[in-house]
Design a protein around this motif. Structure first.
Motif: not given
Length: 419
Positions: A167-172, A215-217, A244-249, A262-269
């Protein structure tokens, strides 16, 4: 995103022996004080006095005002029972206001009412509606939360939603909402705000009714840092696999590190096996596709029951001794991913959640060994890898997001023009 816990500037002395005097009856301290009680860092008025660096009288006035706002309770009976003047106990008011916290999963919806202090009322879990286009799915989420608010005697102040995608910041806007096939750039914050606005949250709900998405993570990491396994750490890395999938924060000094948009730590990829299973993103061997519930079933050569929640089945499989070779296969790839993250981020604690918590329980020494052997600093620089502690951390984190404006300004719980 929710702000970090406030840190007050050095106190100005003037007959207070280094403690801060109370400007405007201490109202500027209401937010910091509420945050301290909210996170369990100020269980008594004496502790609050020291944490805020104020006089006892100012701390008393601040706690009394928070009590008058219906946010905390002040128990005047002695706390502790030791020598000296007894201190008043400070607690979250169990009958105080709530927010609605919701989480979208790849195969369902969870929603709950949440008070301060990370306290959730029993969550409700619902299947996805037949139509999962953004408007109808977000409408289902908003209406589920509103139904809980209407049925409660507690006043509702806002809503927040945890999403299983960036989820991007600040526009959501939602990017790569692969589970629901939403168009990239879907204005999810605006759409959710509109559905929340139209839903009936009961006659006592705050108006206007604020809402937020994230983002949930990220939200799970915030929950663990404030209320769970991340408390006391400066640099907390959370890695989780849900349905399903993997998240990180990453939380740094109390603040979520979300990057420039707002897109940092997309560790799943993060690639952990170039010859591995194909990911929804189109690449092969991503942490997403190598360490989530579907990956564990694939490694075990088993097929999950389509009538049961996938995550619950994967957790059972992780505890099955006959599936240990499959667990080791997935743990090795998880360890590779964690080691790469440690080399880049240098956290002082790793918190594992979702299925990864169960993998840690099934093979703790193996996971720690893979991470240590692949880290630049080897075994001498081993980072503690600990299980998450917060139940329904995505919902608790969503509640943190919804509570953020009131932790910043507790008086905003009052209706516009109210007293």
């Amino acid at each position: 995103m929710a702000a970090a816990l406030p840190r007050l500037a050095a106190a100005e002395g003037s007959g207070t022996q280094g403690r801060r005097a109370a400007p405007d009856r201490g109202r500027t301290l209401l937010g910091p004080a509420l945050a301290l009680v909210h996170t369990g860092q100020a269980p008594t008025r004496s502790v609050l006095t020291g944490a805020l660096e104020v006089t006892r009288a100012t701390a008393g006035a601040v706690s009394a005002e928070l009590e008058a706002l219906g946010l905390i309770t002040v128990d005047s009976s002695p706390a502790g029972g030791g020598r000296g003047r007894p201190s008043h106990r400070l607690s979250i008011d169990p009958s105080g206001p709530v927010v609605t916290a919701a989480q979208l999963h790849a195969d369902g919806i969870s929603v709950a009412l949440a008070g301060l202090g990370g306290q959730l009322e029993p969550p409700v879990h619902l299947p996805l509606p037949a139509a999962t286009d953004p408007v109808r799915l977000l409408r289902a989420v908003a209406e589920a939360g509103a139904a809980l608010a209407r049925a409660s005697s507690r006043r509702c102040l806002g809503a927040a939603l945890a999403l299983p995608n960036p989820v991007t910041e600040p526009d959501g806007t939602a990017l790569a909402a692969l589970h629901f096939s939403w168009p990239s750039g879907t204005p999810v914050a605006d759409l959710y705000a509109e559905e929340v606005r139209k839903a009936d949250h009961g006659p006592r709900a705050l108006s206007p009714f604020p809402s937020a998405v994230a983002n949930d993570a990220n939200l799970a990491a915030l929950a663990e840092h404030r209320h769970g396994a991340g408390r006391g750490a400066r640099h907390v890395l959370l890695v989780t696999s849900g349905h399903r999938g993997v998240g990180g924060a990453l939380v740094i000094d109390g603040r979520l590190h979300t990057g420039s948009a707002g897109l940092a730590l997309e560790v799943g990829h993060l690639t952990v096996d170039p010859q591995g299973r194909r990911c929804l993103c189109g690449n092969q061997g991503c942490l997403n596709s190598e360490t989530d519930p579907e990956a564990l079933f694939a490694a075990a050569g088993r097929t999950p029951d389509s009538a049961r929640p996938l995550l619950a089945q994967a957790r059972e499989l992780a505890a099955d001794p006959s599936a240990l070779p499959a667990v080791h296969h997935v743990v090795d790839r998880l360890g590779l991913g964690l080691a790469g993250l440690v080399n880049i981020l240098n956290p002082d604690r790793i918190v594992l959640s979702g299925l990864h918590l169960d993998l840690l329980a099934a093979a703790p020494e193996r996971l720690a060994s893979v991470v240590a052997e692949r880290c630049l600093w080897g075994r001498s620089g081993r980072v503690p890898i600990v299980p998450a502690e917060v139940t329904h951390a995505g919902l608790v984190g969503a509640a943190e997001l919804a509570w953020a404006p009131y932790l910043h300004d507790p008086q905003s719980v009052l209706p516009v023009g109210g007293a």
